[in-house]
Design a protein around this motif. Structure first.
Motif, short mmCIF file in Angstrom:
data_model
loop_
_atom_site.label_atom_id
_atom_site.label_comp_id
_atom_site.label_asym_id
_atom_site.label_seq_id
_atom_site.Cartn_x
_atom_site.Cartn_y
_atom_site.Cartn_z
N GLY A 18 0.84 -1.19 0.00
CA GLY A 18 0.00 0.00 0.00
C GLY A 18 0.88 1.25 0.00
N LEU A 19 0.39 2.31 -0.62
CA LEU A 19 1.20 3.50 -0.81
C LEU A 19 1.56 4.18 0.51
N GLY A 20 0.58 4.38 1.38
CA GLY A 20 0.83 5.08 2.62
C GLY A 20 1.88 4.40 3.48
N TYR A 21 1.73 3.10 3.69
CA TYR A 21 2.69 2.37 4.51
C TYR A 21 4.05 2.30 3.82
N ALA A 22 4.05 2.13 2.51
CA ALA A 22 5.33 2.07 1.79
C ALA A 22 6.13 3.36 2.02
N ILE A 23 5.42 4.49 2.02
CA ILE A 23 6.09 5.78 2.20
C ILE A 23 6.49 6.01 3.65
N THR A 24 5.58 5.72 4.58
CA THR A 24 5.83 6.09 5.97
C THR A 24 6.60 5.06 6.78
N GLY A 25 6.59 3.81 6.35
CA GLY A 25 7.21 2.83 7.21
C GLY A 25 8.00 1.72 6.55
N TYR A 26 7.94 1.64 5.25
CA TYR A 26 8.57 0.48 4.60
C TYR A 26 9.84 0.82 3.84
N LEU A 27 9.80 1.90 3.06
CA LEU A 27 10.91 2.19 2.15
C LEU A 27 11.37 3.63 2.32
N SER A 28 12.62 3.81 2.63
CA SER A 28 13.22 5.13 2.76
C SER A 28 13.49 5.72 1.38
N SER A 29 13.30 7.02 1.27
CA SER A 29 13.59 7.69 0.00
C SER A 29 15.04 7.50 -0.41
N ALA A 30 15.92 7.35 0.55
CA ALA A 30 17.34 7.16 0.26
C ALA A 30 17.61 5.89 -0.54
N ASN A 31 16.66 4.98 -0.53
CA ASN A 31 16.84 3.72 -1.24
C ASN A 31 16.19 3.69 -2.63
N ILE A 32 15.72 4.85 -3.09
CA ILE A 32 15.09 4.93 -4.41
C ILE A 32 16.10 5.52 -5.39
N GLU A 33 16.36 4.79 -6.48
CA GLU A 33 17.40 5.23 -7.40
C GLU A 33 16.96 6.36 -8.33
N ASP A 34 15.69 6.45 -8.66
CA ASP A 34 15.20 7.49 -9.57
C ASP A 34 15.08 8.82 -8.81
N ASP A 35 15.76 9.86 -9.31
CA ASP A 35 15.78 11.16 -8.63
C ASP A 35 14.39 11.77 -8.48
N ASN A 36 13.60 11.74 -9.53
CA ASN A 36 12.27 12.34 -9.48
C ASN A 36 11.38 11.62 -8.48
N LEU A 37 11.35 10.30 -8.54
CA LEU A 37 10.53 9.54 -7.61
C LEU A 37 11.02 9.73 -6.18
N ARG A 38 12.33 9.82 -5.98
CA ARG A 38 12.87 10.05 -4.64
C ARG A 38 12.36 11.37 -4.07
N GLU A 39 12.37 12.44 -4.88
CA GLU A 39 11.89 13.74 -4.42
C GLU A 39 10.39 13.70 -4.11
N LEU A 40 9.63 13.05 -4.95
CA LEU A 40 8.19 12.90 -4.70
C LEU A 40 7.95 12.13 -3.41
N TRP A 41 8.74 11.10 -3.17
CA TRP A 41 8.63 10.27 -1.97
C TRP A 41 8.85 11.12 -0.72
#
Length: 60
Positions: A18-41
């Motif tokens: 789920g999007l909310g949990y993925a953002i708040t508790g599952y995946l850190s923005s630091a672990n996203i390779e795409d710059d745009n998606l990382r900023e949105l995260w």
């Protein structure tokens, strides 16, 4: 070094968790390779945090 997730990897995580949990508790923005998606995260995490703090006095 932490694993960097592709957009497809992130999409799979969101589909599973789920999007909310993925953002708040599952995946850190630091672990996203795409710059745009990382900023949105990061922005999404900030907004979700503000929403949670606004609702906090109204929840049990």
């Amino acid at each position: 070094m932490a694993k960097k997730y592709s957009i497809q990897d992130v999409a799979d995580i969101v589909d599973s968790e789920g999007l909310g949990y993925a953002i708040t508790g599952y995946l850190s923005s630091a672990n996203i390779e795409d710059d745009n998606l990382r900023e949105l995260w990061i922005k999404a995490a900030e907004v979700l945090d503000k929403i949670e703090k606004t609702l906090e006095p109204y929840t049990e």
